[in-house]
Each structure stands twice: as structure tokens, then as C-alpha cells.
Scaffold this active site. Sequence first.
Site, PDB file in Angstrom:
ATOM      1  N   CYS A 331       0.826  -1.219   0.000  1.00 34.97           N
ATOM      2  CA  CYS A 331       0.000   0.000   0.000  1.00 34.97           C
ATOM      3  C   CYS A 331       0.857   1.266   0.000  1.00 34.97           C
ATOM      4  CB  CYS A 331      -0.955  -0.018   1.185  1.00 34.97           C
ATOM      5  SG  CYS A 331      -2.241  -1.257   0.983  1.00 34.97           S
ATOM      6  N   HIS A 357      -0.699  -7.872   0.848  1.00 35.12           N
ATOM      7  CA  HIS A 357      -1.554  -6.889   1.513  1.00 35.12           C
ATOM      8  C   HIS A 357      -2.636  -7.589   2.344  1.00 35.12           C
ATOM      9  CE1 HIS A 357      -4.572  -3.937   2.409  1.00 35.12           C
ATOM     10  NE2 HIS A 357      -5.433  -4.781   1.873  1.00 35.12           N
TER      11      HIS A 357
HETATM   12 ZN   LIG Z   1      -1.726  -2.944   2.481  1.00 30.34          ZN
END
Ligand SMILES: [Zn+2]
Length: 397
Positions: A331, A357
Site C-alpha cells: 500500500c 496486503h
Molecule cells: Zn496494504
Amino acid sequence: MKPIHWKIEATDGKARAGTIVTRRSVIETPVFMPVGTQGAVKGIRFEWLEDELDARIILGNTYHLFLRPGVDIINRFGGLHKFTSWNRAMLTDSGGFQVFSLTDLRKLNEDGVEFRSHLDGSKKILSPEVSMEIQAALGSEIVMVFDECPPGDAGYDATKTSLELTARWAARSKARFNDVQSASFSLSPASEEQAEACTLNGKQALFGIIQGAGHLDLRRESLDRTVEIGFDGYAIGGLSVGEEKVVMYEVLDQIAHQMPNDAPRYLMGVGTPEDLVEAVNAGVDIFDCVIPTRNGRTGSAFTSRGKVNIRNAKFSTDTGPLDPNCECSVCKRYSLGYLRHLNNAGEMTAATLISHHNVAFFLSTMRKAREAILESRFPAFRKDFLSGLHENNAEGV
Ligand SMILES: [Zn+2]
């Protein structure tokens, strides 16, 4: 001397924050265990799991490792930790769940289950005794009893018959487990530092499993019979196997807090981020599920704003991250538009990055739940977390 130490640090309602000290790592709960089915968490290197994601424990599947590469080969390496290089704690399942998924390939009797390998069709037998021996050879910190997993729609009588068999198998599992542990079975901790940190005897812990599908009276009976045998921890099995969500939440609400206080509570194979937070609210400490990596491979991400389908055309020019509230390295670095492109182009990096993620999100959700319990604000955390999940879902993403 116990093989693991369990301590509750704080409670908030039924939710608990605790620590499990094992010979290889200290596990802060509530905790999510990434699933290492074949000795690897699909798409995620151990360096990342240790250094960035800080997973303290992963799960290994006895069924898969038993069939390939087989116990003899893992034994040559000195156990699953040395074979894989994973230095922190591991929990192994009993193999039962996978065997009972092979409905056409198995024969069940009092002794155990005979089945044909899905790899080469060869005939194999798993029983409480065999499962304990395999898990001892694998050398996991936490061993699961061998149980029968009936389908969620098995019906009352079949579920009752099944849990009685599971109780007999639990007693046999414990007897064989004790024999194996008292034999010349020893494993060394990953480092001297760790050995000093935990005054543990280096042996394995054994968890019992509560069955009974969606029938609360059978769940209570299974709980009583399992506690009577006595284990280092207790698990709820047989949920998220096709029953309605409301049934699962009812079982969690009624049963989890009745499980012994002085042992960790583990919900097997469940579930979505919402399920995890609801189960923590009911008093569960440990979770595992394949969905972060399974969904990651198909371009489906779990985020603080609900599920994101990376294939959605609206992301093609999106310069923002998968989840603006996530601290993971994916991210921080990559845009939604780029991830969407990789996924559309069939690049395996897409699967790796989205799985990374997703695992980060599951682990950090449990860490945030823990902080909230320690600071006596779990109800507010739960409310905010659950309402956040519906942001994207409300848009029909
Ligand atoms: Zn993430």
C-alpha cells in the site's frame, strides 16, 4: 512443566488479549495464523512474514505434507522448521479436515479413515495414532487432535454420532500424543536467546476440538467431553462449512466464552475480517484461514473499507493505494491502477502483492483488536471496524 504458557493480559466484555509463549516465539493474541498449506504461505516469502508482517505463528497442513514430500523426507531435515526455514511457532492440523473433504475417496471406521491420495491414487490410512506420530515428526509447537468433520448439513443424529466418535478419537489422540512426547523426541529452539526466554520443556502442546455443527446442545456436550479429557488449548471446528452465518455467530456467542478460561481458544478455518472481529468479541483468541492468499490470487483484496475487486474498470486510472489506512509495503508503494494492470496482464506479481496486503490486513486487524482490548475500547473498535467494511460494499464493488 507445560509446553506452552498462556496468560490473559486484559479482557473487555468477552474479548480477551493474551500471550502464548512457545519455545520458538511469543504469540500475542488475538492472533491470525497465515496458512502454510504445503510448507509455504502461498506467494509470501518467510522474510516478509517475519520482518515486515511480523507473523508469530503459521499453520501447516498435515494431510498435504504427509502425502508430499512425506514424513521420511521431512525427518531427514530434522522437522518442518528446518525443512522450511520458518523459525517461529507452527500449528499443524490433524489432516482430518482434508481427508473428510474427499467424500468419494475415503472409507471411515472406528479405527480411522482409509483414503486414496489425490496426487497418485495410492491407499493411505490416517488415524488418531498416525496423525499424532506425523505431527510429532513435523515438530510443530501446537498439535491438533484427529477429529471427524461432518458436513454442515449432516443432520442432528449424524452430528451426534460423529461427535461421539470425535470424543473417542480425542482420547486416543491424547494417549498416543503422551507416548510420543515421552519418547526420545526432542527439538532444539531456534536460538539460545529464545531458549532462555522461554523456560519450556521443548515439547509440543495438544489442542482438543469441539464439534457439533449448529446444534448448541451438541456443542455443549462436545465441549464437556473434550474438557474432561483435558488439553493445552481448545478449538471450535466444523464452522464455516456451508451453514448460515447467523448459525455460526450463534454458536460462537453461546459456546466460545464457556470454553476454559485458562487455555487459548482457537476457531478453525474462519473466516472474513468481519468474522474474526465478531469471534474476538465472543472470546476467541486464535484464527486461521486461506482466504487472504486465495482471494489474493484472484485479485480480490480485503481492506478497511470492505472488499476491493482489482478487476473493476474504475481503478484503471486510480493513483491511490489498495487501502489508504494500511501500513503494508504494498500500500505504501503501489497504486490501484498498477495492481489492476498487473492482474489483467496475468503477472504473478499481482497475486503476490495482493496476497501480501491481504495477510498484512488480517494480521494488523488482530493487532488493532488487541490494542483496543488492552485499552478497554473494544466495543468502539468493533463498531468502527464493521461500519468501515461496508463503505465499499455499499457501492456494490
Ligand atoms: Zn496494504
